[in-house]
Scaffold this motif. Sequence first.
Motif, PDB file in Angstrom:
ATOM      1  N   HIS A  77       0.778  -1.207  -0.045  1.00 20.08           N
ATOM      2  CA  HIS A  77      -0.217   0.310  -0.129  1.00 20.08           C
ATOM      3  C   HIS A  77       0.856   1.589  -0.116  1.00 20.08           C
ATOM      4  O   HIS A  77       1.069   2.424  -0.458  1.00 20.08           O
ATOM      5  N   ARG A  78       2.074   1.004   0.611  1.00 19.74           N
ATOM      6  CA  ARG A  78       3.241   2.946   0.924  1.00 19.74           C
ATOM      7  C   ARG A  78       3.543   2.720  -0.266  1.00 19.74           C
ATOM      8  O   ARG A  78       3.626   3.542  -1.007  1.00 19.74           O
ATOM      9  N   GLU A  79       3.812   1.312  -0.776  1.00 18.45           N
ATOM     10  CA  GLU A  79       4.865   2.450  -2.004  1.00 18.45           C
ATOM     11  C   GLU A  79       3.500   2.170  -3.979  1.00 18.45           C
ATOM     12  O   GLU A  79       4.135   3.042  -4.244  1.00 18.45           O
ATOM     13  N   THR A  80       2.313   2.066  -3.416  1.00 19.23           N
ATOM     14  CA  THR A  80       2.100   1.942  -4.293  1.00 19.23           C
ATOM     15  C   THR A  80       1.216   3.766  -4.562  1.00 19.23           C
ATOM     16  O   THR A  80       0.751   4.311  -5.375  1.00 19.23           O
ATOM     17  N   LEU A  81       1.073   3.937  -3.406  1.00 21.14           N
ATOM     18  CA  LEU A  81       0.796   5.301  -2.409  1.00 21.14           C
ATOM     19  C   LEU A  81       2.344   6.347  -3.309  1.00 21.14           C
ATOM     20  O   LEU A  81       2.022   6.840  -4.241  1.00 21.14           O
ATOM     21  N   ALA A  82       3.535   6.268  -3.213  1.00 22.76           N
ATOM     22  CA  ALA A  82       4.498   6.326  -2.948  1.00 22.76           C
ATOM     23  C   ALA A  82       4.367   6.815  -4.636  1.00 22.76           C
ATOM     24  O   ALA A  82       5.394   7.298  -5.448  1.00 22.76           O
ATOM     25  N   LYS A  83       3.986   5.694  -5.449  1.00 24.72           N
ATOM     26  CA  LYS A  83       4.404   5.392  -7.002  1.00 24.72           C
ATOM     27  C   LYS A  83       3.115   6.671  -7.992  1.00 24.72           C
ATOM     28  O   LYS A  83       3.252   7.089  -8.758  1.00 24.72           O
ATOM     29  N   GLY A  84       2.200   6.603  -7.181  1.00 22.94           N
ATOM     30  CA  GLY A  84       1.244   7.055  -7.306  1.00 22.94           C
ATOM     31  C   GLY A  84       2.099   9.111  -7.540  1.00 22.94           C
ATOM     32  O   GLY A  84       0.910   9.619  -8.190  1.00 22.94           O
ATOM     33  N   ARG A  85       2.323   9.076  -6.045  1.00 26.82           N
ATOM     34  CA  ARG A  85       2.919  10.619  -6.134  1.00 26.82           C
ATOM     35  C   ARG A  85       4.388  10.816  -7.230  1.00 26.82           C
ATOM     36  O   ARG A  85       4.006  12.108  -7.147  1.00 26.82           O
ATOM     37  N   GLY A  86       4.375   9.978  -7.607  1.00 27.35           N
ATOM     38  CA  GLY A  86       5.725  10.174  -8.690  1.00 27.35           C
ATOM     39  C   GLY A  86       7.541  10.062  -7.608  1.00 27.35           C
ATOM     40  O   GLY A  86       8.570   9.912  -7.729  1.00 27.35           O
ATOM     41  N   THR A  87       6.715   9.769  -6.443  1.00 26.15           N
ATOM     42  CA  THR A  87       8.231   9.768  -5.680  1.00 26.15           C
ATOM     43  C   THR A  87       8.123   8.291  -5.312  1.00 26.15           C
ATOM     44  O   THR A  87       8.395   7.625  -4.042  1.00 26.15           O
ATOM     45  N   CYS A  88       8.626   6.912  -5.866  1.00 28.82           N
ATOM     46  CA  CYS A  88       8.603   5.650  -5.483  1.00 28.82           C
ATOM     47  C   CYS A  88      10.053   5.355  -4.793  1.00 28.82           C
ATOM     48  O   CYS A  88      10.872   5.702  -4.688  1.00 28.82           O
ATOM     49  N   ILE A  89       9.757   5.074  -3.175  1.00 26.39           N
ATOM     50  CA  ILE A  89      10.935   4.680  -2.990  1.00 26.39           C
ATOM     51  C   ILE A  89      10.890   3.433  -2.180  1.00 26.39           C
ATOM     52  O   ILE A  89       9.877   2.096  -2.777  1.00 26.39           O
ATOM     53  N   GLY A  90      12.037   2.419  -2.062  1.00 20.84           N
ATOM     54  CA  GLY A  90      12.299   0.909  -2.441  1.00 20.84           C
ATOM     55  C   GLY A  90      11.868   1.021  -0.681  1.00 20.84           C
ATOM     56  O   GLY A  90      11.248   1.634   0.459  1.00 20.84           O
ATOM     57  N   LEU A  91      12.855  -0.323  -0.131  1.00 23.58           N
ATOM     58  CA  LEU A  91      12.526  -1.552   0.802  1.00 23.58           C
ATOM     59  C   LEU A  91      13.754  -0.066   1.799  1.00 23.58           C
ATOM     60  O   LEU A  91      14.426   0.271   1.703  1.00 23.58           O
ATOM     61  N   TYR A  92      13.490   0.154   3.277  1.00 28.53           N
ATOM     62  CA  TYR A  92      13.748   1.000   4.547  1.00 28.53           C
ATOM     63  C   TYR A  92      14.303   2.985   3.798  1.00 28.53           C
ATOM     64  O   TYR A  92      15.119   3.361   4.657  1.00 28.53           O
ATOM     65  N   GLY A  93      13.293   2.865   3.275  1.00 27.71           N
ATOM     66  CA  GLY A  93      12.996   4.043   2.718  1.00 27.71           C
ATOM     67  C   GLY A  93      14.364   4.547   2.024  1.00 27.71           C
ATOM     68  O   GLY A  93      14.878   5.948   0.885  1.00 27.71           O
ATOM     69  N   VAL A  94      15.538   3.563   0.766  1.00 29.92           N
ATOM     70  CA  VAL A  94      16.668   3.722  -0.416  1.00 29.92           C
ATOM     71  C   VAL A  94      16.232   4.124  -1.781  1.00 29.92           C
ATOM     72  O   VAL A  94      14.890   2.951  -1.873  1.00 29.92           O
ATOM     73  N   PRO A  95      15.801   4.952  -2.008  1.00 29.82           N
ATOM     74  CA  PRO A  95      15.616   5.408  -3.320  1.00 29.82           C
ATOM     75  C   PRO A  95      15.434   3.693  -4.570  1.00 29.82           C
ATOM     76  O   PRO A  95      16.699   3.516  -4.554  1.00 29.82           O
ATOM     77  N   ARG A  96      15.043   3.796  -5.169  1.00 32.84           N
ATOM     78  CA  ARG A  96      14.833   2.610  -5.641  1.00 32.84           C
ATOM     79  C   ARG A  96      16.105   2.797  -6.779  1.00 32.84           C
ATOM     80  O   ARG A  96      16.750   1.553  -7.436  1.00 32.84           O
TER      81      ARG A  96
END
Length: 71
Positions: free
Chosen positions: A48-67
């Motif tokens: 859910h958190r990653e889906t929301l981040a993708k919608g905002r355009g700020t996709c973060i990976g696991l532990y807050g590290v950018p993909r």
Amino acid sequence: MSLLSFFGLKRPSYDRPRLTLPDILHRTVVSGLAALTVYGMFLGYMVHRETLAKGRGTCIGLYGVPRSTLV
């Protein structure tokens, strides 16, 4: 009730029934299902958190590290 029995240092003098194999199997299954439920809730939150981040355009990976830094 003595102070030792209150803190669990002195056991009461009654005979407990022994654990049978079905008891042990049942406890194993129930605790495993509880752990699986908690793990599923964690994974649902992360998706859910990653889906929301993708919608905002700020996709973060696991532990807050950018993909982009992981690839």
